[in-house]
Design a protein around this motif. Structure first.
Motif, short mmCIF file in Angstrom:
data_model
loop_
_atom_site.label_atom_id
_atom_site.label_comp_id
_atom_site.label_asym_id
_atom_site.label_seq_id
_atom_site.Cartn_x
_atom_site.Cartn_y
_atom_site.Cartn_z
N ASP A 22 -1.31 -1.96 5.16
CA ASP A 22 -1.54 -3.13 4.30
C ASP A 22 -0.33 -4.05 4.34
O ASP A 22 0.81 -3.60 4.10
CB ASP A 22 -1.78 -2.69 2.85
CG ASP A 22 -2.86 -1.63 2.73
OD1 ASP A 22 -4.04 -1.98 2.90
OD2 ASP A 22 -2.53 -0.45 2.46
N HIS A 70 -4.30 5.67 5.49
CA HIS A 70 -5.57 5.52 6.20
C HIS A 70 -5.65 4.15 6.86
O HIS A 70 -6.48 3.91 7.73
CB HIS A 70 -6.76 5.79 5.26
CG HIS A 70 -7.29 4.57 4.56
ND1 HIS A 70 -6.66 4.01 3.46
CD2 HIS A 70 -8.37 3.80 4.82
CE1 HIS A 70 -7.35 2.94 3.08
NE2 HIS A 70 -8.37 2.79 3.89
N ASP A 71 -4.74 3.25 6.42
CA ASP A 71 -4.66 1.92 7.03
C ASP A 71 -3.24 1.39 6.84
O ASP A 71 -2.38 2.10 6.31
CB ASP A 71 -5.68 0.98 6.36
CG ASP A 71 -5.37 0.70 4.91
OD1 ASP A 71 -4.39 1.28 4.36
OD2 ASP A 71 -6.09 -0.08 4.28
N GLY A 126 0.82 -1.22 0.00
CA GLY A 126 0.00 0.00 0.00
C GLY A 126 0.85 1.26 0.00
O GLY A 126 2.01 1.25 -0.43
N GLY A 127 0.27 2.32 0.49
CA GLY A 127 0.91 3.64 0.47
C GLY A 127 2.26 3.69 1.17
O GLY A 127 3.17 4.39 0.72
MG MG Z 1 -3.33 1.52 2.60
#
Ligand code: MG
Ligand code: DCT
Length: 411
Positions: free
Chosen positions: A248, A245-246, A235-236
């Motif tokens: 991963d 935002h989370d 993810g990011g």
């Molecule tokens: Mg993410």
């Protein structure tokens, strides 16, 4: 010809386009035939990479250093507004335009700088023109102060609430989160209940230090299931973002079928440690015989879970003592995916994002290579074969693309 009068940039672009077999827009042909006497603004040197920006995000290097935030923020608001009304075409159009500008190595100084760039339609150009002339776009300002936009923005910020649900609540006349939770006629699902319960925490960005702390927890727990398990942050954060935002993660165990039961074991362990606040486990429905998928799938078939975990503040490196006063933990959203080891490269590429980068990889594969790519596999339609890959680099090679590092995939 009086070369002194011809814009050097135009010539370079023209010859490169000819070489690349790109059609020359009528307007550009006109420009080349009738030498422009207007001086070119400083922004683009004659050999500027702006001249051959690809329409595909997977052929652009997009770092987090966005020099055109003033424009891309505006375009993202327009895209989001269309997303709320589930108007996919215009939404994607503005997202693509914003993405092209994010990839530019310097700020845009005038409209002329971006003439001829791909994905910039008349609506986008009008917004940019407005910003040049007035400092902001009236269209964007209007949306930002629009009650509907503001309300949908709040509603969709709740975990488990998409545009459809948000719209339904808006139509009922509801305008804030307090009204939602106190309305007895509204039935929330399990995900939304957790979304409201932990809203204060999970609506705040997750820091890199928090992501690392979560990694330690998952690593320790998954290590009990198998000492061979590998955990990769995707993810990011893999793209270099400082906040997300989370969090991963991709979990794999070498050997066929060795990942079976991994995530249920991790979830059980989190629960017995008292740090599992929410879990939604999805069993694998992965079946190579039903591949390849023919459309851009938002969800893959791997074993995965969407969690909310309790992260003790003392576990986070660099967390200041004063930040720790009050409650000693924070709820954090965590996604875990456990593909079979031999699918690892495809899953990693798919889960590293960005979403637009992934979309364009698939579009490029389909339109330029007659291949189908998703989070599971790459299929060559010309030879009717699956192309194998151990690493992301292998996939880029199969696609005939230059390798783009994760931190350059922030399209
Ligand atoms: Mg993410
Ligand atoms: N992805 C995917 N299939 C899904 C969901 C996501 O292939 N069903 C990909 C696209 C982006 C990446 O996984 C991670 O998803 P997000 O966490 O939503 O995006 P992000 O880039 O990590 O953004 P953030 O930093 O806000 O978490």
């Amino acid at each position: 010809t009086d070369l002194g009068k011809i814009n050097v940039v135009d010539i370079a672009w023209f010859t490169q386009s000819m070489r690349a077999g790109r059609p020359i827009p009528v307007e550009a042909q006109h420009r080349i035939q009738k030498p422009s006497v207007q001086p070119k603004p400083e922004a683009g040197p004659p050999d500027s990479p702006w001249l051959n920006v690809s329409q595909y995000a997977c052929q652009r290097r997009t770092t987090l250093n966005n020099r055109n935030k003033i424009f891309t923020d505006a375009l993202d608001v327009l895209a989001e507004n269309y997303e709320f009304i589930e108007s996919i075409g215009p939404c994607l159009g503005f997202r693509r335009a914003a993405s092209v500008l994010k990839s530019l190595p310097a700020p845009v100084r005038s409209i002329k700088d971006i003439e001829g760039l791909p994905c910039l339609g008349p609506d986008t150009m009008a917004v940019i023109q407005d910003i040049f002339e007035c400092g902001s776009s009236s269209k964007v300002e209007e949306i930002l102060t629009d009650e509907r936009y503001q309300t949908l923005k709040i509603f969709t910020s709740v975990f488990g609430v998409g545009p459809k649900t948000a719209e339904k609540w808006y139509r009922k006349g509801l305008r804030n989160l307090e009204q939602i939770v106190s309305d007895s006629s509204i039935h929330l699902n399990k995900m939304q209940i957790a979304g409201f319960k932990y809203y204060e925490d999970i609506s705040k960005p997750v820091s890199k230090a928090e992501a690392e702390a979560v990694r330690h927890i998952i690593e320790e727990i998954a290590g009990c299931f198998s000492p061979d398990v590998t955990i990769t942050l995707t993810g990011g954060f893999r793209r270099g973002k400082e906040f997300g935002h989370d969090v991963d993660f991709l979990l794999t165990v070498p050997g066929p079928g060795k990942e079976d039961g991994l995530l249920p074991a991790v979830i059980d362990r989190l629960r017995s440690q008292g740090i599992l606040l929410y879990s939604d486990f999805q069993e694998s429905t992965f079946d190579l015989s039903s591949l390849p998928c023919r459309r851009f799938e938002t969800m893959d078939h791997f074993q995965k879970c969407f969690l909310i975990v309790k992260l003790k503040k003392e576990q986070v490196a660099g967390q200041q003592a004063e930040q720790r006063c009050g409650r000693d933990w924070k709820a954090v959203r965590v996604d875990l995916v456990a593909p079979p080891a031999e699918r690892y490269a495809f899953a990693l590429l798919g889960w590293s994002g960005s979403t637009l980068f992934e979309r364009d990889l698939r579009r490029f594969a389909r339109l330029e290579r007659n291949m189908l790519l998703d989070n599971h596999a790459l299929f060559d339609k010309t030879t009717n074969t699956f192309l194998q890959a151990k690493t992301e680099e292998d996939i880029f090679i199969h696609l005939g693309l230059d390798y783009i590092e994760p931190w350059q995939r922030n399209a």
